[in-house]
Design an enzyme around this catalytic site. Structure first.
Site, PDB file in Angstrom:
ATOM      1  NE  ARG A  45       8.162   2.048  -0.236  1.00 58.11           N
ATOM      2  CZ  ARG A  45       8.761   1.827   0.931  1.00 58.11           C
ATOM      3  NH1 ARG A  45       9.393   0.701   1.165  1.00 58.11           N
ATOM      4  NH2 ARG A  45       8.723   2.734   1.873  1.00 58.11           N
ATOM      5  N   GLY A  46       2.824   1.039  -3.439  1.00 55.63           N
ATOM      6  CA  GLY A  46       1.713   0.082  -3.420  1.00 55.63           C
ATOM      7  C   GLY A  46       1.255  -0.429  -4.777  1.00 55.63           C
ATOM      8  CD  GLU A 101      -2.545   5.492  -5.268  1.00 59.25           C
ATOM      9  OE1 GLU A 101      -1.524   4.788  -5.356  1.00 59.25           O
ATOM     10  OE2 GLU A 101      -2.690   6.390  -4.421  1.00 59.25           O
ATOM     11  CG  ASP A 105      -8.397   5.979   2.321  1.00 64.59           C
ATOM     12  OD1 ASP A 105      -9.502   5.480   2.501  1.00 64.59           O
ATOM     13  OD2 ASP A 105      -7.651   6.315   3.258  1.00 64.59           O
ATOM     14  CG  PHE A 154      -5.422  -1.321   7.092  1.00 60.52           C
ATOM     15  CD1 PHE A 154      -5.018  -0.021   6.812  1.00 60.52           C
ATOM     16  CD2 PHE A 154      -4.478  -2.331   7.076  1.00 60.52           C
ATOM     17  CE1 PHE A 154      -3.684   0.262   6.522  1.00 60.52           C
ATOM     18  CE2 PHE A 154      -3.144  -2.061   6.782  1.00 60.52           C
ATOM     19  CZ  PHE A 154      -2.750  -0.759   6.513  1.00 60.52           C
ATOM     20  CB  VAL A 155      -7.159  -3.880   1.885  1.00 59.75           C
ATOM     21  CG1 VAL A 155      -8.660  -3.956   2.038  1.00 59.75           C
ATOM     22  CG2 VAL A 155      -6.765  -2.632   1.116  1.00 59.75           C
ATOM     23  CG  ASP A 161       2.792  -1.174   3.398  1.00 62.16           C
ATOM     24  OD1 ASP A 161       2.100  -0.429   2.692  1.00 62.16           O
ATOM     25  OD2 ASP A 161       3.371  -0.788   4.433  1.00 62.16           O
ATOM     26  NE  ARG A 167       5.523  -2.513   0.398  1.00 61.26           N
ATOM     27  CZ  ARG A 167       4.882  -1.352   0.367  1.00 61.26           C
ATOM     28  NH1 ARG A 167       3.817  -1.190  -0.395  1.00 61.26           N
ATOM     29  NH2 ARG A 167       5.290  -0.348   1.107  1.00 61.26           N
TER      30      ARG A 167
END
Ligand code: 5GP
Length: 178
Positions: A45-46, A101, A105, A154-155, A161, A167
């Protein structure tokens, strides 16, 4: 984990994201110049906010589709598996495709999803990721275009999210526990 109070420190402003998307759109337009139609595939979903902004900058005929993949597996990297949870609605055989995307990572997700889409016989398949964490890579994968290269943190925000929260932040930030 989200019960712990945290703050989000801004890493990339909404203005910087918008400016970078304009540059990326010009590069994509030149790569796909003359296409009859580009199928822009968002990895759920990102990527949902990124794809929304990106397609509005693209001066090309586009079709929008989505695919959802889930990564799971044990701690052993080599056994890491990527499952397709929601497949494309459109056929992409012989067509121009751009896979969108949020973050590269370890590289497993994009490597597997591009391999999967490649089996559908697209004419041209290119990939774009808004963020890249090169220091975290476990498999050799390079997207064709990257918005920003970032350190290992971690973003959240701009579609990305933290346990389904944040989000809707217009910028990208890092989570800091208090
Ligand atoms: P990869 O297969 O490249 O390790 O996984 C990429 C996916 O991991 C991204 O699409 C995203 O869902 C998740 N991910 C990687 N880094 C972060 C991060 O900093 N924040 C969030 N929320 N998700 C991340």
């Amino acid at each position: 984990m989200t019960d712990r109070p945290y703050v989000i420190d801004q890493l990339i402003s909404a203005k910087a994201i918008a400016a970078r998307i304009e540059e990326l759109a010009r590069a994509i337009e030149s790569e796909f110049a003359g296409t009859d139609k580009l199928v822009v595939v968002g990895l759920l979903r990102g990527s949902f906010i990124f794809i929304a902004d990106l397609v509005r900058e693209l001066g090309l005929p586009v079709e929008v589709d989505f695919i959802e993949a889930s990564s799971y597996g044990d701690a052993m990297e080599s056994s890491r598996e990527v499952r397709i949870l929601k497949d494309l609605r459109s056929g992409i055989g012989g067509r121009d495709v751009l896979l969108v995307e949020d973050i590269v990572d370890t590289g497993h997700t994009l490597a597997k999803v591009t391999e999967y889409l490649g089996t559908r016989g697209p004419r041209r398949l290119r990939t774009i990721a808004l963020l890249d964490k090169p220091s975290r890579r476990e498999v050799a994968f390079a997207a064709d275009w990257i918005g920003f290269s970032i350190p290992d943190a971690f973003v959240v925000g701009y579609g990305i999210d933290f346990a389904q929260r944040d989000r809707n932040l217009p910028h990208i930030g890092t989570v800091r526990f208090l």
